[in-house]
Design a protein around this motif. Sequence first.
Motif: not given
Length: 131
Positions: A1-10, A26-28
């Motif tokens: 399943m495609p996904h996105t990894i992030s590290n938010p500002p703050g 890519s789902g919910d």
Amino acid sequence: MPHTISNPPGLYDPVGSGYSHVAETSGDLVFIAGQGANDITGRIASADFAGQVRKSLDNLRIALASVGLGFEHVVQLRTYIVGYDGDKLAVLTEQIRGIWGERPPTQTLTGVAALAPPDMLVEIDAIAVRP
């Protein structure tokens, strides 16, 4: 399943510690890594348990907001407490009720001997669902 990894500002940059804060599928489903009482530099922002719970939940809010979600989208929490006892449960329960009222998300609470930083007393991770 495609996904996105992030590290938010703050939030502090956790990559040096071997993880990221947010994973969107890519789902919910959105997965939020365990949030402790870390400030933007990674230091623990409070020495007392209640302050650490507040800061952990605030960091959870920041992580959720970074992907357009809020506390109302959380369906599960996993909470880890160092030196778990009834007093700590009462503090956690009060703050959970302050956010979710009488309809909190599912939660698994685990008492642990220690967490990654030696001065961290609580860590909270979450699973949220996009509307």
